[in-house]
Design a protein around this motif. Structure first.
Motif, PDB file in Angstrom:
ATOM      1  N   PRO A  20       1.394   5.566   6.003  1.00 24.77           N
ATOM      2  CA  PRO A  20       0.338   5.276   6.735  1.00 24.77           C
ATOM      3  C   PRO A  20      -0.932   5.093   6.428  1.00 24.77           C
ATOM      4  O   PRO A  20      -1.902   4.025   6.697  1.00 24.77           O
ATOM      5  CB  PRO A  20       0.136   6.335   7.764  1.00 24.77           C
ATOM      6  CG  PRO A  20       1.615   6.816   7.770  1.00 24.77           C
ATOM      7  CD  PRO A  20       2.099   6.706   6.528  1.00 24.77           C
ATOM      8  N   ILE A  21      -1.200   5.553   5.054  1.00 22.53           N
ATOM      9  CA  ILE A  21      -2.522   5.377   4.261  1.00 22.53           C
ATOM     10  C   ILE A  21      -2.456   4.161   3.409  1.00 22.53           C
ATOM     11  O   ILE A  21      -3.472   3.610   3.360  1.00 22.53           O
ATOM     12  CB  ILE A  21      -2.438   6.593   3.258  1.00 22.53           C
ATOM     13  CG1 ILE A  21      -2.352   8.213   4.039  1.00 22.53           C
ATOM     14  CG2 ILE A  21      -3.656   6.539   2.441  1.00 22.53           C
ATOM     15  CD1 ILE A  21      -2.201   9.217   2.976  1.00 22.53           C
ATOM     16  N   ALA A  22      -1.305   3.797   2.971  1.00 24.90           N
ATOM     17  CA  ALA A  22      -1.538   2.574   2.023  1.00 24.90           C
ATOM     18  C   ALA A  22      -0.957   1.352   2.798  1.00 24.90           C
ATOM     19  O   ALA A  22      -0.751   0.418   2.212  1.00 24.90           O
ATOM     20  CB  ALA A  22      -0.685   3.049   0.797  1.00 24.90           C
ATOM     21  N   ALA A  23      -0.775   1.429   4.118  1.00 24.08           N
ATOM     22  CA  ALA A  23      -0.058   0.110   4.628  1.00 24.08           C
ATOM     23  C   ALA A  23      -1.192  -0.812   4.485  1.00 24.08           C
ATOM     24  O   ALA A  23      -2.585  -0.565   4.596  1.00 24.08           O
ATOM     25  CB  ALA A  23       0.030   0.264   6.153  1.00 24.08           C
ATOM     26  N   ASP A  37       3.607  -6.938  -3.570  1.00 20.56           N
ATOM     27  CA  ASP A  37       3.019  -7.252  -4.827  1.00 20.56           C
ATOM     28  C   ASP A  37       1.725  -8.111  -4.595  1.00 20.56           C
ATOM     29  O   ASP A  37       0.840  -7.962  -5.073  1.00 20.56           O
ATOM     30  CB  ASP A  37       3.760  -8.057  -5.671  1.00 20.56           C
ATOM     31  CG  ASP A  37       4.906  -7.318  -6.380  1.00 20.56           C
ATOM     32  OD1 ASP A  37       4.734  -6.190  -6.531  1.00 20.56           O
ATOM     33  OD2 ASP A  37       6.035  -8.086  -6.900  1.00 20.56           O
ATOM     34  N   ALA A  38       1.980  -8.816  -3.457  1.00 16.34           N
ATOM     35  CA  ALA A  38       0.587  -9.729  -2.904  1.00 16.34           C
ATOM     36  C   ALA A  38      -0.365  -8.881  -2.484  1.00 16.34           C
ATOM     37  O   ALA A  38      -1.643  -9.545  -2.424  1.00 16.34           O
ATOM     38  CB  ALA A  38       1.283 -10.618  -1.777  1.00 16.34           C
ATOM     39  N   THR A  39      -0.326  -7.677  -2.036  1.00 16.11           N
ATOM     40  CA  THR A  39      -1.522  -6.741  -1.385  1.00 16.11           C
ATOM     41  C   THR A  39      -2.199  -6.011  -2.616  1.00 16.11           C
ATOM     42  O   THR A  39      -1.703  -5.591  -3.429  1.00 16.11           O
ATOM     43  CB  THR A  39      -0.924  -6.178  -0.252  1.00 16.11           C
ATOM     44  OG1 THR A  39      -0.268  -5.068  -0.616  1.00 16.11           O
ATOM     45  CG2 THR A  39      -0.041  -7.173   0.604  1.00 16.11           C
ATOM     46  N   ILE A  40      -3.283  -5.540  -2.219  1.00 17.28           N
ATOM     47  CA  ILE A  40      -4.227  -4.507  -2.910  1.00 17.28           C
ATOM     48  C   ILE A  40      -4.813  -3.627  -2.071  1.00 17.28           C
ATOM     49  O   ILE A  40      -4.985  -3.883  -0.685  1.00 17.28           O
ATOM     50  CB  ILE A  40      -5.149  -5.396  -3.819  1.00 17.28           C
ATOM     51  CG1 ILE A  40      -6.096  -6.168  -3.138  1.00 17.28           C
ATOM     52  CG2 ILE A  40      -4.692  -6.232  -4.926  1.00 17.28           C
ATOM     53  CD1 ILE A  40      -7.417  -6.654  -3.689  1.00 17.28           C
ATOM     54  N   LEU A  41      -5.346  -2.486  -2.609  1.00 15.98           N
ATOM     55  CA  LEU A  41      -5.868  -1.485  -1.919  1.00 15.98           C
ATOM     56  C   LEU A  41      -7.246  -1.256  -2.328  1.00 15.98           C
ATOM     57  O   LEU A  41      -7.590  -1.227  -3.415  1.00 15.98           O
ATOM     58  CB  LEU A  41      -5.287  -0.323  -2.014  1.00 15.98           C
ATOM     59  CG  LEU A  41      -3.660  -0.252  -1.240  1.00 15.98           C
ATOM     60  CD1 LEU A  41      -2.703   0.981  -1.751  1.00 15.98           C
ATOM     61  CD2 LEU A  41      -3.652  -0.308   0.191  1.00 15.98           C
ATOM     62  N   ALA A  42      -8.083  -0.615  -1.625  1.00  9.67           N
ATOM     63  CA  ALA A  42      -9.251   0.010  -2.254  1.00  9.67           C
ATOM     64  C   ALA A  42      -9.083   0.959  -3.016  1.00  9.67           C
ATOM     65  O   ALA A  42      -7.849   1.917  -2.591  1.00  9.67           O
ATOM     66  CB  ALA A  42     -10.124   0.510  -0.925  1.00  9.67           C
ATOM     67  N   ILE A  43      -9.724   1.456  -4.009  1.00 13.40           N
ATOM     68  CA  ILE A  43      -9.200   2.586  -4.987  1.00 13.40           C
ATOM     69  C   ILE A  43      -9.331   3.878  -4.264  1.00 13.40           C
ATOM     70  O   ILE A  43      -8.311   4.559  -4.762  1.00 13.40           O
ATOM     71  CB  ILE A  43     -10.416   2.658  -6.320  1.00 13.40           C
ATOM     72  CG1 ILE A  43      -9.902   3.602  -7.112  1.00 13.40           C
ATOM     73  CG2 ILE A  43     -11.693   3.049  -5.582  1.00 13.40           C
ATOM     74  CD1 ILE A  43      -8.606   3.267  -7.752  1.00 13.40           C
ATOM     75  N   ALA A  44     -10.131   4.082  -3.221  1.00  9.99           N
ATOM     76  CA  ALA A  44      -9.944   5.474  -2.560  1.00  9.99           C
ATOM     77  C   ALA A  44      -8.764   5.463  -1.645  1.00  9.99           C
ATOM     78  O   ALA A  44      -8.261   6.591  -1.677  1.00  9.99           O
ATOM     79  CB  ALA A  44     -11.396   5.618  -1.746  1.00  9.99           C
ATOM     80  N   GLN A  45      -8.354   4.369  -1.219  1.00  9.15           N
ATOM     81  CA  GLN A  45      -7.163   4.450  -0.414  1.00  9.15           C
ATOM     82  C   GLN A  45      -5.884   4.675  -1.348  1.00  9.15           C
ATOM     83  O   GLN A  45      -5.163   5.438  -0.761  1.00  9.15           O
ATOM     84  CB  GLN A  45      -7.367   3.032   0.237  1.00  9.15           C
ATOM     85  CG  GLN A  45      -5.968   3.088   1.359  1.00  9.15           C
ATOM     86  CD  GLN A  45      -6.043   1.655   1.931  1.00  9.15           C
ATOM     87  OE1 GLN A  45      -6.617   0.861   1.551  1.00  9.15           O
ATOM     88  NE2 GLN A  45      -5.333   1.532   3.144  1.00  9.15           N
ATOM     89  N   ALA A  46      -5.928   3.996  -2.337  1.00 11.23           N
ATOM     90  CA  ALA A  46      -4.841   4.199  -3.256  1.00 11.23           C
ATOM     91  C   ALA A  46      -4.593   5.887  -3.735  1.00 11.23           C
ATOM     92  O   ALA A  46      -3.778   6.299  -3.940  1.00 11.23           O
ATOM     93  CB  ALA A  46      -4.894   3.198  -4.562  1.00 11.23           C
TER      94      ALA A  46
END
Length: 252
Positions: A20-23, A37-46
């Protein structure tokens, strides 16, 4: 700053608490969290997703900005596919690959128009696992000839522990691991008791395992994926400290 998550499948228990956090970066596939692979996250979310994992199976890989650039060519460790090449390409449009960090340093010492990029973890071993050269040896050898211009920490390319596909079919334990001396700690972690076969660069480790000269290897994920003979068992993304040298008295 953006980031991706690297999953150590040997630790992932498939609890799903990170999803739920990293979707939509993570999905549960075959009972394990899997990065898209094609997606990225905000650093805080990661970081939040990694912190919630009860088995510490998630590693945050920060996608740092390109940062500084140098006008001079950078000479560093080959063959193609090394972390050194990937790092050098962030900072110069001209990258020259040589057989060792020692050669890179000698090249910069001879030519004030180039820079040498060296990993602080550089260590060369002989067949008896005795150290024959290291970054500090090179640093002191070139005292007064080369000057340290920059030092920084940067994520490596995603790395992996990969085994030869025949290993699983035959049900044998890992007896040998091809690894660069700087990554032998990962080999010891993933294959305790295995004999370590030292090579000069991670692409050479992958090639050795693919040829059957070792049961497994520590390699970069993108290089291991080139070989149909290799099966990736675990992924991880540590950081490396890099040092950029130029001839003393040369212009930046």
């Amino acid at each position: 700053m953006d980031a991706k998550l690297i999953i150590d499948t040997t630790r992932c228990a498939g609890t799903g608490v990170c999803l739920p956090i990293a979707a939509p970066h993570l999905r549960l596939i075959d009972g394990h969290a899997t990065a898209i692979d094609a997606t990225i996250l905000a650093i805080a979310q990661a970081r939040a997703a990694a912190a919630c994992c009860p088995n510490e199976a998630l590693t945050v890989c920060e996608l740092a900005p390109v940062g500084f650039r140098v006008a001079a060519p950078i000479v560093t460790l080959g063959p193609a596919g090394t972390d050194a090449q990937a790092e050098a390409q962030k900072h110069s449009d001209a990258v020259v690959l040589v057989e060792s960090f020692a050669v890179a340093m000698r090249t910069a010492a001879d030519d004030g128009g180039v820079r040498a990029l060296v990993a602080a973890g550089y260590l060369a071993l002989d067949e008896q696992s005795r150290a024959t050269d290291s970054w500090v040896d090179q640093h002191f050898t070139h005292t007064g000839v080369l000057r340290l211009e920059r030092c920084w920490e940067s994520p490596t390319k995603p790395m992996c522990f990969a085994t030869h596909r025949d290993l699983g079919e035959r049900g044998r334990p890992v007896a040998t691991v091809a690894t660069h001396p700087a990554t032998r700690v990962f080999a010891a972690h993933h294959a305790p008791g295995a004999r370590l076969i030292a090579v000069n660069a991670k692409p050479l480790a992958a090639a050795a395992a693919a040829r059957g000269e070792a049961d497994a290897c520590i390699a970069s994920v993108d290089v291991a994926q080139r070989y149909a003979e290799l099966t990736i068992r675990a992924e991880f993304a540590p950081t490396m400290v890099w040092l950029l040298y130029g001839k003393a008295g040369s212009d930046d």
